[in-house]
Design a protein around this motif. Sequence first.
Motif, PDB file in Angstrom:
ATOM      1  N   ARG A 114       0.856  -1.195   0.000  1.00 41.83           N
ATOM      2  CA  ARG A 114       0.000   0.000   0.000  1.00 41.83           C
ATOM      3  C   ARG A 114       0.891   1.243   0.000  1.00 41.83           C
ATOM      4  NH1 ARG A 114      -1.682  -3.783   3.485  1.00 41.83           N
ATOM      5  NH2 ARG A 114      -0.479  -2.886   5.193  1.00 41.83           N
ATOM      6  N   GLY A 115       0.341   2.356  -0.454  1.00 38.92           N
ATOM      7  CA  GLY A 115       1.066   3.622  -0.327  1.00 38.92           C
ATOM      8  C   GLY A 115       1.952   3.986  -1.492  1.00 38.92           C
ATOM      9  N   ILE A 116       1.564   3.561  -2.717  1.00 41.21           N
ATOM     10  CA  ILE A 116       2.350   3.956  -3.889  1.00 41.21           C
ATOM     11  C   ILE A 116       2.463   5.476  -3.978  1.00 41.21           C
ATOM     12  CG2 ILE A 116       2.290   4.073  -6.428  1.00 41.21           C
ATOM     13  CD1 ILE A 116       1.337   1.221  -6.460  1.00 41.21           C
ATOM     14  N   ASP A 117       1.413   6.185  -3.579  1.00 43.66           N
ATOM     15  CA  ASP A 117       1.417   7.649  -3.664  1.00 43.66           C
ATOM     16  C   ASP A 117       2.160   8.309  -2.501  1.00 43.66           C
ATOM     17  OD1 ASP A 117      -0.099   7.572  -6.004  1.00 43.66           O
ATOM     18  OD2 ASP A 117      -1.981   7.510  -4.891  1.00 43.66           O
ATOM     19  N   ASP A 118       2.677   7.525  -1.588  1.00 48.84           N
ATOM     20  CA  ASP A 118       3.394   8.043  -0.420  1.00 48.84           C
ATOM     21  C   ASP A 118       4.894   8.080  -0.739  1.00 48.84           C
ATOM     22  OD1 ASP A 118       4.668   8.489   2.012  1.00 48.84           O
ATOM     23  OD2 ASP A 118       3.266   7.242   3.156  1.00 48.84           O
ATOM     24  N   GLN A 119       5.387   9.285  -1.043  1.00 52.06           N
ATOM     25  CA  GLN A 119       6.790   9.415  -1.451  1.00 52.06           C
ATOM     26  C   GLN A 119       7.749   9.001  -0.334  1.00 52.06           C
ATOM     27  OE1 GLN A 119       8.024  13.357  -2.681  1.00 52.06           O
ATOM     28  NE2 GLN A 119       9.595  12.532  -4.035  1.00 52.06           N
ATOM     29  N   ASN A 141      11.631   5.113   1.748  1.00 45.05           N
ATOM     30  CA  ASN A 141      12.038   4.159   2.776  1.00 45.05           C
ATOM     31  C   ASN A 141      12.357   2.796   2.165  1.00 45.05           C
ATOM     32  OD1 ASN A 141      11.841   5.982   4.884  1.00 45.05           O
ATOM     33  ND2 ASN A 141       9.746   5.380   5.442  1.00 45.05           N
ATOM     34  N   VAL A 142      11.563   2.387   1.191  1.00 45.63           N
ATOM     35  CA  VAL A 142      11.840   1.120   0.504  1.00 45.63           C
ATOM     36  C   VAL A 142      13.201   1.192  -0.182  1.00 45.63           C
ATOM     37  CG1 VAL A 142      11.143  -0.372  -1.417  1.00 45.63           C
ATOM     38  CG2 VAL A 142       9.432   0.450   0.222  1.00 45.63           C
ATOM     39  N   ARG A 143      13.453   2.287  -0.867  1.00 45.56           N
ATOM     40  CA  ARG A 143      14.748   2.428  -1.548  1.00 45.56           C
ATOM     41  C   ARG A 143      15.913   2.381  -0.559  1.00 45.56           C
ATOM     42  NH1 ARG A 143      16.850   7.304  -5.597  1.00 45.56           N
ATOM     43  NH2 ARG A 143      19.044   7.144  -4.992  1.00 45.56           N
ATOM     44  N   LYS A 144      15.782   3.088   0.557  1.00 45.71           N
ATOM     45  CA  LYS A 144      16.855   3.105   1.552  1.00 45.71           C
ATOM     46  C   LYS A 144      17.108   1.709   2.114  1.00 45.71           C
ATOM     47  CE  LYS A 144      18.875   6.140   2.858  1.00 45.71           C
ATOM     48  NZ  LYS A 144      20.170   6.647   2.327  1.00 45.71           N
ATOM     49  N   ARG A 145      16.042   0.967   2.335  1.00 44.57           N
ATOM     50  CA  ARG A 145      16.201  -0.394   2.854  1.00 44.57           C
ATOM     51  C   ARG A 145      16.859  -1.312   1.812  1.00 44.57           C
ATOM     52  NH1 ARG A 145      16.748  -3.059   6.209  1.00 44.57           N
ATOM     53  NH2 ARG A 145      15.003  -4.499   6.397  1.00 44.57           N
ATOM     54  N   ILE A 169       4.465  -1.004  -3.974  1.00 44.33           N
ATOM     55  CA  ILE A 169       5.628  -0.191  -4.320  1.00 44.33           C
ATOM     56  C   ILE A 169       6.581  -0.919  -5.261  1.00 44.33           C
ATOM     57  CG2 ILE A 169       7.702   0.908  -3.360  1.00 44.33           C
ATOM     58  CD1 ILE A 169       5.946   1.752  -0.964  1.00 44.33           C
ATOM     59  N   PHE A 170       6.869  -2.204  -4.990  1.00 41.56           N
ATOM     60  CA  PHE A 170       7.785  -2.929  -5.872  1.00 41.56           C
ATOM     61  C   PHE A 170       6.986  -3.818  -6.818  1.00 41.56           C
ATOM     62  CE2 PHE A 170      11.500  -5.169  -7.348  1.00 41.56           C
ATOM     63  CZ  PHE A 170      12.510  -4.237  -7.202  1.00 41.56           C
ATOM     64  N   SER A 171       6.213  -3.155  -7.673  1.00 38.07           N
ATOM     65  CA  SER A 171       5.408  -3.859  -8.671  1.00 38.07           C
ATOM     66  C   SER A 171       5.268  -3.001  -9.910  1.00 38.07           C
ATOM     67  CB  SER A 171       4.016  -4.178  -8.107  1.00 38.07           C
ATOM     68  OG  SER A 171       3.171  -3.043  -8.169  1.00 38.07           O
ATOM     69  N   PHE A 206       6.476   5.028 -10.422  1.00 31.13           N
ATOM     70  CA  PHE A 206       7.735   5.645  -9.991  1.00 31.13           C
ATOM     71  C   PHE A 206       8.865   4.622  -9.817  1.00 31.13           C
ATOM     72  CE2 PHE A 206       4.101   7.828  -7.967  1.00 31.13           C
ATOM     73  CZ  PHE A 206       4.196   9.070  -8.594  1.00 31.13           C
ATOM     74  N   LEU A 207       8.563   3.358 -10.022  1.00 36.50           N
ATOM     75  CA  LEU A 207       9.501   2.289  -9.662  1.00 36.50           C
ATOM     76  C   LEU A 207      10.840   2.432 -10.387  1.00 36.50           C
ATOM     77  CD1 LEU A 207      10.079  -0.368  -8.164  1.00 36.50           C
ATOM     78  CD2 LEU A 207       9.055  -1.584 -10.102  1.00 36.50           C
ATOM     79  N   ARG A 208      10.807   2.590 -11.693  1.00 32.63           N
ATOM     80  CA  ARG A 208      12.069   2.643 -12.437  1.00 32.63           C
ATOM     81  C   ARG A 208      12.857   3.903 -12.103  1.00 32.63           C
ATOM     82  NH1 ARG A 208      13.711   1.469 -18.743  1.00 32.63           N
ATOM     83  NH2 ARG A 208      15.626   2.671 -18.666  1.00 32.63           N
ATOM     84  N   LYS A 209      12.200   5.046 -12.136  1.00 31.01           N
ATOM     85  CA  LYS A 209      12.900   6.319 -11.952  1.00 31.01           C
ATOM     86  C   LYS A 209      13.465   6.471 -10.546  1.00 31.01           C
ATOM     87  CE  LYS A 209      12.205  11.331 -12.307  1.00 31.01           C
ATOM     88  NZ  LYS A 209      11.224  12.413 -12.580  1.00 31.01           N
ATOM     89  N   GLU A 210      12.718   6.024  -9.532  1.00 32.18           N
ATOM     90  CA  GLU A 210      13.121   6.273  -8.148  1.00 32.18           C
ATOM     91  C   GLU A 210      13.960   5.161  -7.528  1.00 32.18           C
ATOM     92  OE1 GLU A 210       9.394   9.092  -6.621  1.00 32.18           O
ATOM     93  OE2 GLU A 210       9.604   7.051  -5.855  1.00 32.18           O
ATOM     94  N   ILE A 211      13.796   3.930  -8.018  1.00 31.67           N
ATOM     95  CA  ILE A 211      14.454   2.804  -7.354  1.00 31.67           C
ATOM     96  C   ILE A 211      15.363   2.024  -8.300  1.00 31.67           C
ATOM     97  CG2 ILE A 211      14.099   0.624  -6.124  1.00 31.67           C
ATOM     98  CD1 ILE A 211      11.490   1.775  -5.002  1.00 31.67           C
TER      99      ILE A 211
END
Length: 263
Positions: free
Chosen positions: A115-120, A125-129, A150-152, A157-162
């Motif tokens: 949940r929370g795809i719209d939560d930057q 936090n996912v990227r940092k982990r 988030i990882f789907s 934003f998955l490609r650009k941000e992570i």
Amino acid sequence: MMTMKWIRLKSGLKEDHLANRLKYNPEILELHLNEEDMYQPGRLVDTIKWLQSQGVTVYLHHPSKYKGYYLDIISNDKERRYFYDWSSSALATICEKMNVKCVIHCHYANSESSRGIDDQVKRWNVRKRIEEILSIHPTCFLWEDTIGGIFSAENPFLRKEIIEPLNLPLTIDISHSFIALNGSNERLQKHLENYAYYAKYYHVVDSKGLKHDSLPLGDGNIDWKMVKPFVVDTDFIFEIGLSDSDHLDCSPMLASAAYFAKV
């Protein structure tokens, strides 16, 4: 002994499961690990050595659950989060020693990251982990997408941000992507084109596109004639859901291999 093309299978560590798969001379075998397997690293190493001696390319799959609950890289449960990191470290050591790769999920359905795809902030936090796990070992893990969150493929934003900033090597599960893209083959094709550079491994499995159903090839709605050129020159397995409760009989994976060969 039976010889077929594209015998790329999934198994647990049970001896009868491995014996069942080895009857068919697999090229690739992915070992799906559970929590208990992590407490017997010597057994896992011995199994990998044995399979490699048989000419099998081995992949590992990080445990999906801890104490019956699905893992999530940003879990609020400290014990579950500790197990995620500890098991990742233990598997990285084995991967380095045995020269194998390990499939890992950031999260599964119905967990914090789903949940929370719209939560930057949550996406960050996912990227940092992920970066923390990469600091354990930068190359042994292949990050698998799930059916939503988030990882789907659902996350724009998955490609650009992570993926791009971390140059993240991926396992793309064709059925997961198809489900996340609402069962659209047109969107799936664009997704595979967009992520081909990062895809180092695939799970080849069919789906109706509505829920996590893990079907043999031809039983779902995925256009395999379109998909095959993306996966054919890369390592992959047929990760079909097995109907028997013990997961012993791998015939649905063999049927999928035969279907794939004819596409």
